[in-house]
Write an enzyme that holds these catalytic residues in place. Sequence first.
Site, mmCIF file in Angstrom:
data_model
loop_
_atom_site.group_PDB
_atom_site.id
_atom_site.type_symbol
_atom_site.label_atom_id
_atom_site.label_comp_id
_atom_site.label_asym_id
_atom_site.label_seq_id
_atom_site.Cartn_x
_atom_site.Cartn_y
_atom_site.Cartn_z
ATOM 1 N N LYS A 123 0.812 -1.224 0.000
ATOM 2 C CA LYS A 123 0.000 0.000 0.000
ATOM 3 C C LYS A 123 0.841 1.268 0.000
ATOM 4 O O LYS A 123 0.395 2.327 -0.446
ATOM 5 C CB LYS A 123 -0.895 0.013 1.238
ATOM 6 C CG LYS A 123 -2.012 -1.017 1.212
ATOM 7 C CD LYS A 123 -3.194 -0.523 0.403
ATOM 8 C CE LYS A 123 -4.363 -1.486 0.463
ATOM 9 N NZ LYS A 123 -5.469 -1.041 -0.412
ATOM 10 N N SER A 179 1.380 -9.639 -0.482
ATOM 11 C CA SER A 179 0.967 -8.239 -0.437
ATOM 12 C C SER A 179 1.157 -7.570 0.910
ATOM 13 O O SER A 179 1.303 -6.350 0.969
ATOM 14 C CB SER A 179 -0.491 -8.120 -0.886
ATOM 15 O OG SER A 179 -1.293 -9.043 -0.175
#
Lengths: 301, 301
Positions: free
Chosen positions: A43, A286
């Site tokens: 992110k 991720s």
Amino acid sequence: MITLSDVRAAATVIAPHVVRTPLLPFGRGWLKPENLQPVGAFKLRGALNALARLENRANGVVAYSSGNHAQAVAFAARLHGVPAVIVMPDNTPPVKVEATRALGAEVHVVGITERVERAQALVAERGAALIPPFDHPDVIAGQGTIGLEIVEDLPDVGVVVVPMSGGGLISGVATAVKSLRPDVRVVGAEPALAADIAESLARGELVRWDPFRRAETVADALRDEPSELTWSHISKYVDDVVTVSEDEIHRAMTDLVRRARLVAEPSGAVAVAAAAKLGEGVAVVSGGNVDPALLARLLAA
Amino acid sequence: MITLSDVRAAATVIAPHVVRTPLLPFGRGWLKPENLQPVGAFKLRGALNALARLENRANGVVAYSSGNHAQAVAFAARLHGVPAVIVMPDNTPPVKVEATRALGAEVHVVGITERVERAQALVAERGAALIPPFDHPDVIAGQGTIGLEIVEDLPDVGVVVVPMSGGGLISGVATAVKSLRPDVRVVGAEPALAADIAESLARGELVRWDPFRRAETVADALRDEPSELTWSHISKYVDDVVTVSEDEIHRAMTDLVRRARLVAEPSGAVAVAAAAKLGEGVAVVSGGNVDPALLARLLAA
């Protein structure tokens, strides 16, 4: 829709501040360990790009998130000397609230139904800019830099496996990979319990699942759903979806500890579980912000 | 003693087969995560360089080790299509014996006092070459490539913190770092329970501790002692030693999981614990092959 040149521009902007994650051999495939980024998740790439490209950021930025986007925006804002306000729902684990405050952000804890409203009110009151978690071209372009790096490091890549939720990550990665190498297969990975995009692609139109239904998966960062913007990228670029069970997610988490010495949160292991079923591919890990007690239970089992 | 050019030559030899590990920001310092190498430890670098430089390797290679060197030699031998025989003591955890066999090596399990003798007998019988865990210039030069990468990635590095046992890792890293940048401080890290090198440097001569005394630390890969060759590098290049308690090692392991999303074995966390005491520095995370049950206990505590 974003283009390869948007992703290339993002790469230049964020390069000084992100880790250039290596590809790690893993079974018959590879891992792209984005859990090694400073805030523990990919992110950071999108948040950094979005913030850097804001024209008027003097009044600060606002984000609403209970998860990795909160810390990513707080980190990016601190780096650029910009005030950040993060609105978090009151079911956020206290450790995440503290971590976001420790990055210098002002945190507002509100009831889960009020978070969008509160964020919009803050934007209006302060003249601040909202940085959404995925529904923004600059955020998507930032995440796409992962795709550039994969193609650069592994020119003969065949399959890239990417977790899907709101779709910002796969939209960016798929744009980069398919623009450079249209022959590479881009495969989305979803928990079977939150497989709304698999159903959407099968039907050829965006299908919406009840949020309470999507919330059943342990992969708490994959309970969102695409926007029109991310759906347009997904429906254009994604070749296939592999769904995985909760057991397969847990097994991928322990495999990552034992065989790759990496800590992944459940959502961060979903693409690894999907790649294991495919028997090939570069899997994007991720994120790694897992509750240590959950990891302890899985490792002891 | 080895030189910078030996290390540079090793870097060229091993580059296609090792992970170019990034530096990861961690607190006020950095991590060099060698636990991300294919066999989970830096040992792969030295084993690959030594094997590649063997003039006559047709008859295979022999190593004795219960730990990461075993898998490193097995991996390197398989890569070069050379037969490998690994002699392991009978107190080696079965999982490590299996992992070494899975890499294609022939494993001989013998009583701990017989391992050197058996390895030498195999060398004589088969005309194979022995690859020692640290007492060899090619092994040391391979490990030194970590030092090259640190200086390349962080030109203004001030302190490098490296775990010490047999001394192969720090001999190589210190040679590279000090040759390129004599002003950088190279600090060795040892468990207080196996601090024979700290005592040796304080006295200015190589002091030998009883092996049973050194074996008390949880850092099972740091129970060896320097050879004359590694001592000559250590006494020339190492500026200082920081010793750490068993509790500090355990705390560094859980810190790495929580804050860096990395799995380290106890020995792999020793330099991280030492850097935490210094409040700065690049800490080499030397390995990640930890018993999952131990990690589970630490995370649950």
